[in-house]
Design a protein around this motif. Sequence first.
Motif, PDB file in Angstrom:
ATOM      1  N   ALA A 210     -73.282   7.156 -24.760  1.00 33.08           N
ATOM      2  CA  ALA A 210     -72.521   8.128 -23.962  1.00 33.08           C
ATOM      3  C   ALA A 210     -72.170   9.360 -24.785  1.00 33.08           C
ATOM      4  O   ALA A 210     -72.270  10.500 -24.298  1.00 33.08           O
ATOM      5  CB  ALA A 210     -71.251   7.470 -23.419  1.00 33.08           C
ATOM      6  N   ALA A 211     -71.775   9.146 -26.045  1.00 33.99           N
ATOM      7  CA  ALA A 211     -71.444  10.273 -26.917  1.00 33.99           C
ATOM      8  C   ALA A 211     -72.668  11.124 -27.195  1.00 33.99           C
ATOM      9  O   ALA A 211     -72.585  12.371 -27.217  1.00 33.99           O
ATOM     10  CB  ALA A 211     -70.851   9.758 -28.231  1.00 33.99           C
ATOM     11  N   ALA A 212     -73.820  10.498 -27.402  1.00 28.56           N
ATOM     12  CA  ALA A 212     -75.050  11.249 -27.657  1.00 28.56           C
ATOM     13  C   ALA A 212     -75.379  12.153 -26.468  1.00 28.56           C
ATOM     14  O   ALA A 212     -75.775  13.321 -26.651  1.00 28.56           O
ATOM     15  CB  ALA A 212     -76.205  10.285 -27.926  1.00 28.56           C
ATOM     16  N   LEU A 213     -75.213  11.650 -25.257  1.00 24.70           N
ATOM     17  CA  LEU A 213     -75.489  12.459 -24.071  1.00 24.70           C
ATOM     18  C   LEU A 213     -74.525  13.636 -23.968  1.00 24.70           C
ATOM     19  O   LEU A 213     -74.937  14.778 -23.713  1.00 24.70           O
ATOM     20  CB  LEU A 213     -75.393  11.585 -22.814  1.00 24.70           C
ATOM     21  CG  LEU A 213     -76.509  10.554 -22.625  1.00 24.70           C
ATOM     22  CD1 LEU A 213     -76.193   9.639 -21.442  1.00 24.70           C
ATOM     23  CD2 LEU A 213     -77.850  11.261 -22.393  1.00 24.70           C
ATOM     24  N   LEU A 214     -73.244  13.389 -24.177  1.00 28.15           N
ATOM     25  CA  LEU A 214     -72.250  14.454 -24.061  1.00 28.15           C
ATOM     26  C   LEU A 214     -72.448  15.527 -25.124  1.00 28.15           C
ATOM     27  O   LEU A 214     -72.393  16.738 -24.836  1.00 28.15           O
ATOM     28  CB  LEU A 214     -70.843  13.860 -24.165  1.00 28.15           C
ATOM     29  CG  LEU A 214     -70.345  13.100 -22.934  1.00 28.15           C
ATOM     30  CD1 LEU A 214     -69.085  12.315 -23.261  1.00 28.15           C
ATOM     31  CD2 LEU A 214     -70.078  14.074 -21.786  1.00 28.15           C
TER      32      LEU A 214
ATOM     33  N   SER B 103     -75.179  16.198 -26.857  1.00 31.45           N
ATOM     34  CA  SER B 103     -76.469  16.876 -26.708  1.00 31.45           C
ATOM     35  C   SER B 103     -76.445  17.913 -25.591  1.00 31.45           C
ATOM     36  O   SER B 103     -77.065  18.977 -25.693  1.00 31.45           O
ATOM     37  CB  SER B 103     -77.575  15.863 -26.426  1.00 31.45           C
ATOM     38  OG  SER B 103     -77.667  14.929 -27.471  1.00 31.45           O
ATOM     39  N   LEU B 104     -75.721  17.601 -24.525  1.00 35.26           N
ATOM     40  CA  LEU B 104     -75.669  18.506 -23.383  1.00 35.26           C
ATOM     41  C   LEU B 104     -74.577  19.565 -23.519  1.00 35.26           C
ATOM     42  O   LEU B 104     -74.467  20.453 -22.660  1.00 35.26           O
ATOM     43  CB  LEU B 104     -75.436  17.712 -22.095  1.00 35.26           C
ATOM     44  CG  LEU B 104     -76.542  16.709 -21.734  1.00 35.26           C
ATOM     45  CD1 LEU B 104     -76.130  15.889 -20.522  1.00 35.26           C
ATOM     46  CD2 LEU B 104     -77.860  17.431 -21.474  1.00 35.26           C
ATOM     47  N   GLY B 105     -73.785  19.477 -24.581  1.00 35.85           N
ATOM     48  CA  GLY B 105     -72.676  20.411 -24.757  1.00 35.85           C
ATOM     49  C   GLY B 105     -73.106  21.856 -24.835  1.00 35.85           C
ATOM     50  O   GLY B 105     -72.502  22.736 -24.211  1.00 35.85           O
ATOM     51  N   LYS B 106     -74.172  22.120 -25.591  1.00 32.80           N
ATOM     52  CA  LYS B 106     -74.627  23.505 -25.733  1.00 32.80           C
ATOM     53  C   LYS B 106     -75.278  24.009 -24.450  1.00 32.80           C
ATOM     54  O   LYS B 106     -75.084  25.157 -24.033  1.00 32.80           O
ATOM     55  CB  LYS B 106     -75.610  23.620 -26.888  1.00 32.80           C
ATOM     56  CG  LYS B 106     -76.040  25.062 -27.153  1.00 32.80           C
ATOM     57  CD  LYS B 106     -76.998  25.165 -28.313  1.00 32.80           C
ATOM     58  CE  LYS B 106     -77.315  26.628 -28.564  1.00 32.80           C
ATOM     59  NZ  LYS B 106     -78.718  26.948 -28.481  1.00 32.80           N
ATOM     60  N   MET B 107     -76.058  23.120 -23.823  1.00 31.56           N
ATOM     61  CA  MET B 107     -76.756  23.537 -22.603  1.00 31.56           C
ATOM     62  C   MET B 107     -75.765  23.949 -21.512  1.00 31.56           C
ATOM     63  O   MET B 107     -76.016  24.889 -20.757  1.00 31.56           O
ATOM     64  CB  MET B 107     -77.645  22.401 -22.095  1.00 31.56           C
ATOM     65  CG  MET B 107     -78.800  22.068 -23.030  1.00 31.56           C
ATOM     66  SD  MET B 107     -79.730  20.626 -22.473  1.00 31.56           S
ATOM     67  CE  MET B 107     -80.253  21.191 -20.859  1.00 31.56           C
ATOM     68  N   SER B 108     -74.628  23.252 -21.451  1.00 28.89           N
ATOM     69  CA  SER B 108     -73.625  23.579 -20.440  1.00 28.89           C
ATOM     70  C   SER B 108     -72.589  24.563 -20.948  1.00 28.89           C
ATOM     71  O   SER B 108     -71.670  24.925 -20.205  1.00 28.89           O
ATOM     72  CB  SER B 108     -72.922  22.303 -19.979  1.00 28.89           C
ATOM     73  OG  SER B 108     -72.270  21.703 -21.081  1.00 28.89           O
ATOM     74  N   LYS B 109     -72.733  24.984 -22.225  1.00 35.51           N
ATOM     75  CA  LYS B 109     -71.781  25.907 -22.863  1.00 35.51           C
ATOM     76  C   LYS B 109     -70.345  25.396 -22.700  1.00 35.51           C
ATOM     77  O   LYS B 109     -69.446  26.127 -22.279  1.00 35.51           O
ATOM     78  CB  LYS B 109     -71.927  27.314 -22.288  1.00 35.51           C
ATOM     79  CG  LYS B 109     -73.280  27.957 -22.584  1.00 35.51           C
ATOM     80  CD  LYS B 109     -73.320  29.377 -22.097  1.00 35.51           C
ATOM     81  CE  LYS B 109     -74.657  30.043 -22.458  1.00 35.51           C
ATOM     82  NZ  LYS B 109     -74.856  30.156 -23.901  1.00 35.51           N
TER      83      LYS B 109
ATOM     84  N   GLU C  80     -65.517  21.468 -24.042  1.00 35.54           N
ATOM     85  CA  GLU C  80     -64.866  20.254 -23.541  1.00 35.54           C
ATOM     86  C   GLU C  80     -65.781  19.042 -23.694  1.00 35.54           C
ATOM     87  O   GLU C  80     -65.325  17.958 -24.084  1.00 35.54           O
ATOM     88  CB  GLU C  80     -64.470  20.426 -22.073  1.00 35.54           C
ATOM     89  CG  GLU C  80     -63.347  21.430 -21.823  1.00 35.54           C
ATOM     90  CD  GLU C  80     -63.838  22.875 -21.791  1.00 35.54           C
ATOM     91  OE1 GLU C  80     -62.990  23.764 -21.634  1.00 35.54           O
ATOM     92  OE2 GLU C  80     -65.062  23.094 -21.911  1.00 35.54           O
ATOM     93  N   MET C  81     -67.064  19.217 -23.405  1.00 36.73           N
ATOM     94  CA  MET C  81     -68.015  18.110 -23.545  1.00 36.73           C
ATOM     95  C   MET C  81     -68.157  17.703 -25.005  1.00 36.73           C
ATOM     96  O   MET C  81     -68.253  16.512 -25.325  1.00 36.73           O
ATOM     97  CB  MET C  81     -69.369  18.498 -22.965  1.00 36.73           C
ATOM     98  CG  MET C  81     -69.381  18.631 -21.457  1.00 36.73           C
ATOM     99  SD  MET C  81     -71.029  19.001 -20.801  1.00 36.73           S
ATOM    100  CE  MET C  81     -71.870  17.452 -21.147  1.00 36.73           C
ATOM    101  N   LEU C  82     -68.174  18.681 -25.896  1.00 36.42           N
ATOM    102  CA  LEU C  82     -68.255  18.368 -27.326  1.00 36.42           C
ATOM    103  C   LEU C  82     -67.032  17.591 -27.787  1.00 36.42           C
ATOM    104  O   LEU C  82     -67.151  16.622 -28.549  1.00 36.42           O
ATOM    105  CB  LEU C  82     -68.395  19.653 -28.142  1.00 36.42           C
ATOM    106  CG  LEU C  82     -69.745  20.379 -28.067  1.00 36.42           C
ATOM    107  CD1 LEU C  82     -69.672  21.688 -28.835  1.00 36.42           C
ATOM    108  CD2 LEU C  82     -70.846  19.493 -28.633  1.00 36.42           C
ATOM    109  N   ILE C  83     -65.868  18.013 -27.352  1.00 31.80           N
ATOM    110  CA  ILE C  83     -64.629  17.351 -27.768  1.00 31.80           C
ATOM    111  C   ILE C  83     -64.597  15.911 -27.248  1.00 31.80           C
ATOM    112  O   ILE C  83     -64.277  14.974 -27.991  1.00 31.80           O
ATOM    113  CB  ILE C  83     -63.403  18.146 -27.265  1.00 31.80           C
ATOM    114  CG1 ILE C  83     -63.299  19.475 -28.031  1.00 31.80           C
ATOM    115  CG2 ILE C  83     -62.125  17.326 -27.430  1.00 31.80           C
ATOM    116  CD1 ILE C  83     -62.249  20.416 -27.483  1.00 31.80           C
ATOM    117  N   ILE C  84     -64.948  15.733 -25.971  1.00 32.97           N
ATOM    118  CA  ILE C  84     -64.958  14.374 -25.408  1.00 32.97           C
ATOM    119  C   ILE C  84     -66.002  13.517 -26.120  1.00 32.97           C
ATOM    120  O   ILE C  84     -65.765  12.341 -26.426  1.00 32.97           O
ATOM    121  CB  ILE C  84     -65.228  14.427 -23.892  1.00 32.97           C
ATOM    122  CG1 ILE C  84     -64.078  15.129 -23.182  1.00 32.97           C
ATOM    123  CG2 ILE C  84     -65.403  13.013 -23.333  1.00 32.97           C
ATOM    124  CD1 ILE C  84     -64.341  15.394 -21.703  1.00 32.97           C
TER     125      ILE C  84
END
Length: 524
Positions: free
Chosen positions: A121-125, A127-133, A136-140
């Motif tokens: 779950a952390a790998a998905l969040l 990895s997608l953090g930059k794509m979604s700019k 919050e996703m990076l922190i979670i």
Amino acid sequence: MHVCNWDVFGPLHDISSIIINCKSSNKQRITACLISAAFFGALGSSFLYGYNLSVVNAPAGVSQTIGPLEPIPAGTTTLLWSFTVSIFAIGGLLGTFSVSFIIKALGRKGTLLLNNTFAVAAALLLSLGKMSKSFEMLIIGRIIIGVNSGIALSALPMYLGEISPRHIRGFIGQFNSILICLGVFTGQVLGLPELLGQESRWIYLFSFLAFPAVLQLFVLPFLPESPRYLLMERRDEAGAERAFQRFLGKEDVSQELEEVHAEARAQDNLHAASVLQLLRSPAVRWQLITIVITMACYQLCGLNAIWYYTNGILKAAGFAENILPYITLTTGAIETLAAIVSGLVIERIGRKPLLIFGFSSMAVFFSLLTVFLNFQDSVSWMPYLSYICILAVIAAFCSGPGGIPFVLTGELFEQSYRPAAFMIAGTVNWLSNFAVGLLFPIIQEKLQTFAFLVFVVVCTLGSIFLCLFLPETKNKTFMDISQSFAKINKIPIPPSGQEMELVLSVKPDMNGKAPDAAKMESSF
């Protein structure tokens, strides 16, 4: 060669039990099952912890590209990235608080398997953090991978300690430390600009988190659960027997089963004790004090702070900034090599000497580093000596303090107290980690190059405490280790564990002879 004393009560033909006091110099072979459990258990656990310690350095330089679609001030971006990095320790603390409850429900192996879902779950969040700019996703994602590490650093050492024969318990336990160091080194290598360290590729650094976790998910289900957990907590004697047989590579494990039964009979409480019960118990008071001080020294000895000076020292030595990542690979390589050497010699030298040597050596090299840093601007070759001291500090740490505190936490406590002990040890670990990150910049600002003298004091006091109060646990049963603390805890001394008299209900053979002593020997 076996040396056995047989005390037979009554005529041989009337005997219903035999008390055996047996020593042996023979050692069980190390099985592929045991090595596989240690390696794959650590690969999906401590390896990820080490990887996360180093992998955040690569994307830090390009973190300004993440955030809302509208521009934000550079200072705010730096603050957000610092918060994203430091929140990892908060996640680790949350994982530590939850581990005893998960272990009680799922067991040691089940907890490790469940923990992989946090890594994926952390790998998905992340990895997608930059794509979604999205910060919050990076922190979670960082919180979740912190939870994964908090669970791993408790469940894995517990599992390794319980599946290992006592004569290689330290060696198997050091897989935790070795894979942490290998994870750090892997993060450094993959973070090189030619690999995944560029802005267009750095999200794959976080995607890599899923690979060890998925690999463990495929392998670990085919390996046994801790036989001690199965027998003492689940009352599954058949399952424990099968687990012992696979880990030890032999069919007759009756003596191992009886030894665990004897340990269970000697305990006041067969159910997992709570943290409050552990804190109130006089029988484990000094074990708890020892673990708290050792784990605090593990984080407060200054290794995390050493990275603050590494790049500055290399720049002062004249190295170009674009080659610094390649030179700092030596730190990860030294870490890994020292951890491997420690694992190979721990059963020969012992836990106590390696811990004392490690902390003492760190105190010496921190003192030398302080001297060299103060003369760095006046002598051209002084930065090279400073960097050698940094490598020496890293090697000293990984020779003992880097892994043995986790081994000791599993060894110093009986089965019922072990989950609560790991919860307390983990809490001290993560709080100390957070304290170093929070306080060292302030200490460095006030003391400048003399800041490392604080760590000299910590390492020296830690060495003195361990020298005075830590008994050697090498090749001892858990009952024998408990006996080592009986005097200082001021409780009645239980029967010896090393030469424990196990009362086995057995029948003589048709000739009226006692069973073969070789078959009675226990590896645990």
